[in-house]
Scaffold this active site. Structure first.
Site, PDB file in Angstrom:
ATOM      1  N   ASN A  18       0.825  -1.207   0.000  1.00  0.00           N
ATOM      2  CA  ASN A  18       0.000   0.000   0.000  1.00  0.00           C
ATOM      3  C   ASN A  18       0.862   1.261   0.000  1.00  0.00           C
ATOM      4  O   ASN A  18       1.132   1.835  -1.046  1.00  0.00           O
ATOM      5  CB  ASN A  18      -0.951  -0.012   1.206  1.00  0.00           C
ATOM      6  N   ASP A  19       1.308   1.691   1.164  1.00  0.00           N
ATOM      7  CA  ASP A  19       2.036   2.958   1.252  1.00  0.00           C
ATOM      8  C   ASP A  19       3.306   2.980   0.412  1.00  0.00           C
ATOM      9  O   ASP A  19       3.700   4.033  -0.094  1.00  0.00           O
ATOM     10  CB  ASP A  19       2.397   3.250   2.718  1.00  0.00           C
ATOM     11  N   VAL A  20       3.957   1.824   0.243  1.00  0.00           N
ATOM     12  CA  VAL A  20       5.245   1.787  -0.470  1.00  0.00           C
ATOM     13  C   VAL A  20       5.074   1.922  -1.982  1.00  0.00           C
ATOM     14  O   VAL A  20       6.061   1.978  -2.716  1.00  0.00           O
ATOM     15  CB  VAL A  20       6.022   0.494  -0.140  1.00  0.00           C
ATOM     16  N   ALA A  52      -0.032   4.212   7.122  1.00  0.00           N
ATOM     17  CA  ALA A  52       0.066   5.663   7.216  1.00  0.00           C
ATOM     18  C   ALA A  52      -1.295   6.309   7.407  1.00  0.00           C
ATOM     19  O   ALA A  52      -1.399   7.478   7.756  1.00  0.00           O
ATOM     20  CB  ALA A  52       0.741   6.238   5.976  1.00  0.00           C
TER      21      ALA A  52
END
Length: 468
Positions: A394-396, A435
């Site tokens: 997701n965030d990466v 996040a």
């Protein structure tokens, strides 16, 4: 003969220390990590055997009983604990290492108390250092374990005046330490210092979000090494000092590398209370989210896109780990290669919940090492990639880190999957990552959302690709 034994012990320590360096060097590459672990284990065995020959060892039955119990627990844990729970296991082991070092320091203080002999100020300082680092490592690691295991919320736990409270605790520890140095063998003060160190460990970790646990585990691993080194000074054992220093140094280096991987400072990770844990933005199934369009796709269409591509880059994330889908992913890659598709894996340095989490899972599924690429090596290839297959990350992979200056993750290095010709994202829903922010990737024109559990979806993809 009596002079030869101490000399032999020190020579054994020298050989063991050299082997530690060799093993640590080999651990830097997935291709040589297994042999590096074997070499380091052999070095530790040599150090233990040499230590048991020391004339200062007084109670062999208790030592061998401890070795037997510890070995039994370790063997069972190695067999029973799933690879997806490895971060929790590493965190717990860090804590046990810190506890052992703190107990050595407590035992040394108790030895002086029993003999009524006053320790020197140097001994008192080393004991206090062992208590502080060991105590913080122990309870901090237990909190990290609880967060990763889901026993407590992965969200940051904060309250008013939290940092001043922590500073007061630490200041109290320093003040009481000075008092103990001037008035040694004061048991109530010493026990108070032990209690403060344990509370500091809890207060150190609770304000850190679950998404930052990889960094915390790495830092606590460094702390456990420093605690072991302090214990080495307490018992005057050179090997323990060297081994602890190696663990401490390598742990802090890895911590710094991971912070750079998120483009954040260590102080920001520790004190910013970043991330609120996973939250839901919208349910699965495609359609629209506000005025933003989500394009969904089914396994059959996905299989056709993958099977007729020339190149596919797989991006594993924590969703793959939770679903234990690594073996299905390897089978999918095998089927794609059978059709002549070039398959690579892109590994973000902070993907998952511990350093190297994705590498470990893919190695368990026997994915060839040469197919694993670090972020710096693979990012330039996405523009020439037909399909980027994102599995639970997701965030990466969130382009907001590159495009949105107001985003909390702005500036964080990401995998540029949005630059591929097509991107397929496998997720259970449109939930946010650790996040706690929306992922702009999900709304890109070239992004297709394939909703479902990673293992179930990839298994369906394998079946569809076999029919091509």
């Amino acid at each position: 003969m009596s002079d030869l034994i101490p000399t032999g012990i020190q020579l054994s320590y020298l050989v063991a220390a050299s082997l530690f360096f060799v093993g640590l060097k080999k651990l830097s590459s997935p291709a040589t990590a297994r042999s590096g672990n074997t070499i380091a284990s052999a070095a530790m065995l040599l150090a233990i055997v040499a230590t048991l020959l020391d004339a200062k060892v007084l109670n062999y039955p208790m030592i061998f009983l401890g070795i037997a119990i510890g070995s039994g627990i370790g063997a069972v844990a190695a067999q029973k604990v799933e690879m997806t729970a490895m971060p929790q296991m590493v965190g717990l082991f860090n804590g046990l290492g810190g506890a052992a070092s703190a107990l050595v320091a407590v035992g040394e203080f108790w030895r002086y108390f029993g003999s009524l002999e006053s320790p020197g100020i140097d001994t008192t300082l080393v004991v206090l250092l062992g208590v502080l680092i060991g105590g913080v490592t122990f309870t901090g690691s237990l909190v990290a374990f609880a967060k990763l295991q889901g026993l407590v919320s992965g969200s940051p736990i904060v309250f008013p005046l939290q940092q001043p409270f922590n500073a007061t605790l630490f200041g109290g520890f320093l003040a009481l330490s000075v008092y103990l140095c001037l008035n040694p063998l004061n048991t109530p003060i010493f026990l108070t210092l032990v209690g403060i160190s344990l509370v500091l460990g809890v207060m150190f970790v609770i304000p850190i979000g679950g998404g930052d646990m990889p960094v915390v585990i790495s830092l606590l691993n460094s702390f456990s090494g420093l605690a072991a080194s302090a214990a080495g000074f307490v018992v005057m054992n050179n090997m323990l000092i060297i081994a602890g220093a190696l663990v401490g140094a390598s742990g802090i280096i890895l911590t710094v590398i991971m912070c750079k991987g998120m483009n954040r400072s260590l102080t920001n990770v520790l004190f910013a209370a970043f991330g609120t844990g996973e939250g839901t933005v919208a349910g699965g199934g495609g359609g629209t989210t506000g005025d933003r369009v989500v394009h969904s796709i089914d396994p059959e269409e996905s299989a056709m896109m993958l099977g007729y591509a020339r190149s596919v880059v797989v991006v594993p994330g924590y969703g793959m780990a939770v679903a234990q889908a690594q073996h299905a992913v390897r089978e999918l890659a095998d089927q794609l290669e059978r059709l002549g598709v070039e398959v690579k894996y892109a590994i973000h340095p902070v993907a998952g919940r511990m350093p190297g989490h994705m590498n470990v899972l893919l190695a368990e599924a026997n994915v060839p090492y040469e197919q694993l690429y670090d972020m710096e090596d693979i990012n330039s290839e996405f523009e020439r990639t037909d399909v980027a297959l994102v599995i639970g990350a997701n965030d990466v992979v969130n382009p907001a880190a590159r495009e949105n200056s107001s985003s909390p993750i702005y500036g964080m290095p990401i995998l540029d999957v949005d630059k591929a010709n097509h991107t397929i994202v496998i997720k259970r829903s449109m939930s946010t990552g650790f996040a706690g922010i929306e992922n702009d990737l999900f709304y890109k024109d070239k992004t297709m959302m394939l909703f479902g559990s990673a293992k179930d979806v990839v298994t369906k993809l394998v079946g569809e690709v076999k029919q091509l």
